[in-house]
Design a protein around this motif. Structure first.
Motif, PDB file in Angstrom:
ATOM      1  N   ALA A  99     -32.929  21.272  26.265  1.00  0.00           N
ATOM      2  CA  ALA A  99     -33.127  21.275  25.838  1.00  0.00           C
ATOM      3  C   ALA A  99     -33.977  22.359  26.404  1.00  0.00           C
ATOM      4  O   ALA A  99     -35.320  21.416  26.590  1.00  0.00           O
ATOM      5  CB  ALA A  99     -33.437  21.105  24.086  1.00  0.00           C
ATOM      6  N   LEU A 100     -34.566  24.062  25.773  1.00  0.00           N
ATOM      7  CA  LEU A 100     -35.310  24.654  26.556  1.00  0.00           C
ATOM      8  C   LEU A 100     -35.632  25.994  25.688  1.00  0.00           C
ATOM      9  O   LEU A 100     -35.258  26.175  24.740  1.00  0.00           O
ATOM     10  CB  LEU A 100     -34.896  24.801  27.571  1.00  0.00           C
ATOM     11  CG  LEU A 100     -33.585  26.106  27.646  1.00  0.00           C
ATOM     12  CD1 LEU A 100     -34.033  27.727  27.851  1.00  0.00           C
ATOM     13  CD2 LEU A 100     -32.838  25.770  29.066  1.00  0.00           C
ATOM     14  N   GLY A 101     -37.159  26.464  25.988  1.00  0.00           N
ATOM     15  CA  GLY A 101     -37.765  27.403  25.087  1.00  0.00           C
ATOM     16  C   GLY A 101     -38.477  27.435  24.342  1.00  0.00           C
ATOM     17  O   GLY A 101     -38.615  26.359  23.723  1.00  0.00           O
ATOM     18  N   ASP A 102     -38.385  28.383  22.538  1.00  0.00           N
ATOM     19  CA  ASP A 102     -38.474  28.238  21.603  1.00  0.00           C
ATOM     20  C   ASP A 102     -37.950  26.620  20.751  1.00  0.00           C
ATOM     21  O   ASP A 102     -38.856  26.410  19.616  1.00  0.00           O
ATOM     22  CB  ASP A 102     -38.797  29.038  20.422  1.00  0.00           C
ATOM     23  CG  ASP A 102     -38.840  30.960  21.264  1.00  0.00           C
ATOM     24  OD1 ASP A 102     -39.371  30.416  22.297  1.00  0.00           O
ATOM     25  OD2 ASP A 102     -39.035  31.484  20.043  1.00  0.00           O
ATOM     26  N   VAL A 103     -37.605  25.701  20.983  1.00  0.00           N
ATOM     27  CA  VAL A 103     -36.526  24.825  20.233  1.00  0.00           C
ATOM     28  C   VAL A 103     -37.510  24.104  21.144  1.00  0.00           C
ATOM     29  O   VAL A 103     -37.624  22.068  20.676  1.00  0.00           O
ATOM     30  CB  VAL A 103     -35.186  24.320  20.782  1.00  0.00           C
ATOM     31  CG1 VAL A 103     -34.476  25.415  19.668  1.00  0.00           C
ATOM     32  CG2 VAL A 103     -34.732  24.196  21.598  1.00  0.00           C
ATOM     33  N   VAL A 137     -38.696  16.535  24.099  1.00  0.00           N
ATOM     34  CA  VAL A 137     -37.938  16.478  25.587  1.00  0.00           C
ATOM     35  C   VAL A 137     -38.523  15.313  26.374  1.00  0.00           C
ATOM     36  O   VAL A 137     -39.817  15.997  26.452  1.00  0.00           O
ATOM     37  CB  VAL A 137     -37.337  17.515  26.392  1.00  0.00           C
ATOM     38  CG1 VAL A 137     -36.308  18.375  25.485  1.00  0.00           C
ATOM     39  CG2 VAL A 137     -38.332  19.116  26.224  1.00  0.00           C
ATOM     40  N   ASP A 138     -38.185  14.955  27.516  1.00  0.00           N
ATOM     41  CA  ASP A 138     -39.031  13.987  28.964  1.00  0.00           C
ATOM     42  C   ASP A 138     -38.989  15.573  29.699  1.00  0.00           C
ATOM     43  O   ASP A 138     -39.050  16.142  29.772  1.00  0.00           O
ATOM     44  CB  ASP A 138     -37.743  13.267  29.201  1.00  0.00           C
ATOM     45  CG  ASP A 138     -36.327  13.417  30.149  1.00  0.00           C
ATOM     46  OD1 ASP A 138     -36.387  14.888  30.579  1.00  0.00           O
ATOM     47  OD2 ASP A 138     -35.690  13.360  30.511  1.00  0.00           O
ATOM     48  N   GLU A 139     -40.087  15.035  31.113  1.00  0.00           N
ATOM     49  CA  GLU A 139     -40.115  16.274  31.981  1.00  0.00           C
ATOM     50  C   GLU A 139     -38.785  16.801  32.831  1.00  0.00           C
ATOM     51  O   GLU A 139     -39.257  17.793  33.506  1.00  0.00           O
ATOM     52  CB  GLU A 139     -41.408  15.128  33.112  1.00  0.00           C
ATOM     53  CG  GLU A 139     -40.571  14.516  33.725  1.00  0.00           C
ATOM     54  CD  GLU A 139     -40.348  12.532  33.318  1.00  0.00           C
ATOM     55  OE1 GLU A 139     -40.401  12.093  34.261  1.00  0.00           O
ATOM     56  OE2 GLU A 139     -40.058  12.910  32.037  1.00  0.00           O
ATOM     57  N   HIS A 140     -37.820  16.335  32.550  1.00  0.00           N
ATOM     58  CA  HIS A 140     -36.645  17.053  33.314  1.00  0.00           C
ATOM     59  C   HIS A 140     -35.958  18.081  31.983  1.00  0.00           C
ATOM     60  O   HIS A 140     -34.643  18.524  32.306  1.00  0.00           O
ATOM     61  CB  HIS A 140     -35.500  15.562  33.487  1.00  0.00           C
ATOM     62  CG  HIS A 140     -36.347  15.187  34.796  1.00  0.00           C
ATOM     63  ND1 HIS A 140     -37.361  16.077  35.963  1.00  0.00           N
ATOM     64  CD2 HIS A 140     -36.380  13.332  34.862  1.00  0.00           C
ATOM     65  CE1 HIS A 140     -37.130  14.940  36.992  1.00  0.00           C
ATOM     66  NE2 HIS A 140     -36.769  14.187  35.944  1.00  0.00           N
ATOM     67  N   MET A 141     -36.509  18.154  30.369  1.00  0.00           N
ATOM     68  CA  MET A 141     -36.130  19.128  29.549  1.00  0.00           C
ATOM     69  C   MET A 141     -34.914  18.219  29.377  1.00  0.00           C
ATOM     70  O   MET A 141     -34.471  19.123  28.002  1.00  0.00           O
ATOM     71  CB  MET A 141     -35.908  20.028  30.134  1.00  0.00           C
ATOM     72  CG  MET A 141     -37.197  21.045  30.936  1.00  0.00           C
ATOM     73  SD  MET A 141     -38.182  21.224  30.457  1.00  0.00           S
ATOM     74  CE  MET A 141     -37.972  22.009  28.613  1.00  0.00           C
ATOM     75  N   GLN A 142     -34.335  17.096  30.051  1.00  0.00           N
ATOM     76  CA  GLN A 142     -33.091  15.910  29.074  1.00  0.00           C
ATOM     77  C   GLN A 142     -33.729  16.005  27.789  1.00  0.00           C
ATOM     78  O   GLN A 142     -35.182  14.962  27.143  1.00  0.00           O
ATOM     79  CB  GLN A 142     -33.139  15.166  30.068  1.00  0.00           C
ATOM     80  CG  GLN A 142     -31.827  14.652  30.109  1.00  0.00           C
ATOM     81  CD  GLN A 142     -31.169  13.168  30.456  1.00  0.00           C
ATOM     82  OE1 GLN A 142     -30.366  13.766  31.035  1.00  0.00           O
ATOM     83  NE2 GLN A 142     -31.653  12.851  31.359  1.00  0.00           N
ATOM     84  N   THR A 143     -32.576  15.600  26.420  1.00  0.00           N
ATOM     85  CA  THR A 143     -32.467  14.765  25.636  1.00  0.00           C
ATOM     86  C   THR A 143     -32.835  13.478  25.201  1.00  0.00           C
ATOM     87  O   THR A 143     -32.844  12.942  26.399  1.00  0.00           O
ATOM     88  CB  THR A 143     -31.751  15.896  24.470  1.00  0.00           C
ATOM     89  OG1 THR A 143     -30.804  15.491  24.675  1.00  0.00           O
ATOM     90  CG2 THR A 143     -32.062  17.231  24.256  1.00  0.00           C
ATOM     91  N   ILE A 164     -26.790  22.328  27.234  1.00  0.00           N
ATOM     92  CA  ILE A 164     -28.264  23.090  27.305  1.00  0.00           C
ATOM     93  C   ILE A 164     -28.148  23.700  25.717  1.00  0.00           C
ATOM     94  O   ILE A 164     -27.686  24.751  25.800  1.00  0.00           O
ATOM     95  CB  ILE A 164     -28.610  24.389  28.665  1.00  0.00           C
ATOM     96  CG1 ILE A 164     -27.914  23.553  29.979  1.00  0.00           C
ATOM     97  CG2 ILE A 164     -29.596  24.458  28.280  1.00  0.00           C
ATOM     98  CD1 ILE A 164     -28.434  24.281  30.789  1.00  0.00           C
ATOM     99  N   ILE A 165     -29.452  23.371  25.581  1.00  0.00           N
ATOM    100  CA  ILE A 165     -29.388  23.995  24.130  1.00  0.00           C
ATOM    101  C   ILE A 165     -30.908  24.646  24.283  1.00  0.00           C
ATOM    102  O   ILE A 165     -32.225  24.686  24.114  1.00  0.00           O
ATOM    103  CB  ILE A 165     -30.241  22.648  22.357  1.00  0.00           C
ATOM    104  CG1 ILE A 165     -28.714  21.573  22.448  1.00  0.00           C
ATOM    105  CG2 ILE A 165     -30.420  24.018  21.305  1.00  0.00           C
ATOM    106  CD1 ILE A 165     -29.494  20.739  22.517  1.00  0.00           C
ATOM    107  N   ALA A 166     -30.816  26.630  23.642  1.00  0.00           N
ATOM    108  CA  ALA A 166     -31.510  27.649  24.222  1.00  0.00           C
ATOM    109  C   ALA A 166     -31.553  28.556  22.968  1.00  0.00           C
ATOM    110  O   ALA A 166     -31.533  29.625  23.117  1.00  0.00           O
ATOM    111  CB  ALA A 166     -30.686  28.499  25.173  1.00  0.00           C
ATOM    112  N   THR A 167     -31.211  27.267  21.679  1.00  0.00           N
ATOM    113  CA  THR A 167     -30.786  28.823  20.154  1.00  0.00           C
ATOM    114  C   THR A 167     -32.559  29.327  19.303  1.00  0.00           C
ATOM    115  O   THR A 167     -32.052  29.781  18.557  1.00  0.00           O
ATOM    116  CB  THR A 167     -30.561  27.619  19.225  1.00  0.00           C
ATOM    117  OG1 THR A 167     -31.204  26.220  19.196  1.00  0.00           O
ATOM    118  CG2 THR A 167     -28.746  26.945  19.300  1.00  0.00           C
ATOM    119  N   GLY A 168     -33.878  29.195  19.860  1.00  0.00           N
ATOM    120  CA  GLY A 168     -34.686  29.791  19.914  1.00  0.00           C
ATOM    121  C   GLY A 168     -34.901  30.145  19.026  1.00  0.00           C
ATOM    122  O   GLY A 168     -35.370  28.030  18.250  1.00  0.00           O
TER     123      GLY A 168
END
Length: 413
Positions: free
Chosen positions: A311-315, A298-304, A142-146
């Motif tokens: 990936a999620l959040g600010d990215v 990302v798609d509707e499941h937050m998958q790249t 999970i990429i959550a690097t902001g």
């Protein structure tokens, strides 16, 4: 021999650490990678938490100066102790990040210090401070690097005279005149802190209203309140063209709406033109993930585009809000666990921690108009509330937007 994890989270901000905890709770062997010495990301270290601490301190000072006497409380020789204010803010941050470290331990999540980057979809390299590195194997990531503060072309942030919010939170002496480039959430919160403590504030905003992403009526009201509360001037529809610093002052040049060049002189210039996704040196090219100006699709499941990499959040798309990232962190963990969670982005609020606080949830009036949605609007001014008068908080209003036929709540500001 590399360690193998079910899930590895890169980044320990409000999106990353919540995702890691939820993954661990759902029975996955989880690791979290953080390049800075403390957990919690921008929000806890140099963003939401420290700014709220200073907002609170400055509000107390401002009330003592302007409102206490009316309440029958007289104070002699009121003094500002800026180093103590900044010290207290630091203590709030320390306690908060220690809380996150405790949660990692409690949930048996391995915390790996260093800069994480992908070798391939199941291998992550962690470059450490001392120059060494280690590799781990992971089933999913999970990429959550902001995000990082954005700047404008031709303006160099020297961190002395031309600063970002990170440096502003560490100022030990009060600027006489602070010029703020930008009129969004961070700009207005910093204007509140320093304006209430006694700095003259000059704001330059490219759009024709403050907090332009929120309902227009909010920015209009806030501008009025801030102007009344301290030495604050907002210059809207101004395009900043440059900023030059000397050892003692800074000069900002801008173009006003008539196209004329204007100059502003102060002793500090705060660059607050928003934030950009921080996806540098993540090794995304090794996964063939293409970014859109740093943002990861990302798609509707937050998958790249790569199965098993999320990936999620600010990215990713959407508002750059800590609580939006946390919501997505829970969501991704549950998706990986095979559950069927959902997020209603319309129900995620946005807040500006000025005084009075500004908040909104759902659609703005401008959005409803643009979509041609049938709606009606109701507004209640706080000055009509007895409770507001009792606490001398009569600025502002509540505005409700409802569907014209069904009365369904569409937005509240």
């Amino acid at each position: 021999m590399s360690t193998t994890y079910d899930v590895t989270v890169i980044g320990s901000g409000p999106g990353g650490y919540v995702a890691a905890i939820r993954c661990a709770q759902l029975g996955m062997k989880t690791a979290i990678i953080e390049r800075y010495p403390t957990l919690g990301g921008t929000c806890l270290n140099v963003g939401c938490i420290p700014s709220k601490a200073l907002l609170d301190s400055s509000e107390h000072f401002h009330q003592a100066q302007h409102q206490f006497a009316e309440h029958g409380i007289n104070i002699k020789d009121l003094k500002l102790d800026m180093p103590q204010m900044v010290k207290r803010k630091g203590e709030v941050v320390d306690q908060t990040v220690a809380g996150v470290a405790f949660l990692m331990k409690k949930n048996k999540i391995d915390v790996l210090q260093g800069h994480g980057s992908f070798v391939d979809k199941n291998t992550i390299n962690i470059a450490k401070e001392d120059g060494s590195s280690e590799q781990i194997t992971t089933g999913k990531a999970i990429i959550a690097t902001g995000s990082k503060p954005s700047s404008l072309p031709n303006i160099e942030i020297d961190k002395k005279r031309i600063i970002t919010s990170t440096e502003a939170l560490e100022l030990k002496t009060l600027p006489k005149h602070m010029i703020i480039i930008g009129g969004g959430v961070i700009a207005l919160e910093m204007a509140s802190v320093f304006g209430r403590l006694g700095s003259k504030i000059t704001m330059l905003e490219y759009m024709d209203s403050l907090i332009p992403t929120m309902d227009r009526s909010l920015g209009k009201e806030l501008q009025k309140v801030m102007k009344k509360s301290f030495d604050f001037t907002a210059n809207l529809s101004h395009k900043v063209t440059g900023a030059k610093a000397t050892s003692r002052s800074v000069t900002v040049t801008a173009e006003n709406k008539k196209g004329e060049s204007v100059e502003f002189k102060g002793d500090i210039c705060l660059m607050a033109v928003g934030r950009r996704p921080y996806t540098d040196k993540l090794g995304l090219e090794n996964l063939s993930i293409e970014t859109d100006r740093g943002r990861i699709p990302v798609d509707e499941h937050m998958q790249t585009s790569v199965p098993g990499i999320y990936a999620l959040g600010d990215v990713v798309r959407g508002a750059m809000l800590a609580h939006k990232a946390s919501e997505e962190g829970m969501f991704v963990a549950e998706v990986i666990a095979g559950q069927k969670p959902h997020i209603n982005y319309n129900a995620i609020p946005g807040v500006v921690y000025t005084w009075p606080e500004v908040a909104g949830v759902g659609a703005t009036e401008e959005e409803l108009k643009a979509n041609g949605a049938p709606y009606k609007s109701g507004k209640f001014p706080f000055r009509a509330s007895g409770r507001a008068r009792a606490s001398m908080d009569t600025d502002g209003f509540v505005k409700i937007l409802a569907h014209k036929e069904t009365d369904e709540l569409l937005g509240m500001h």
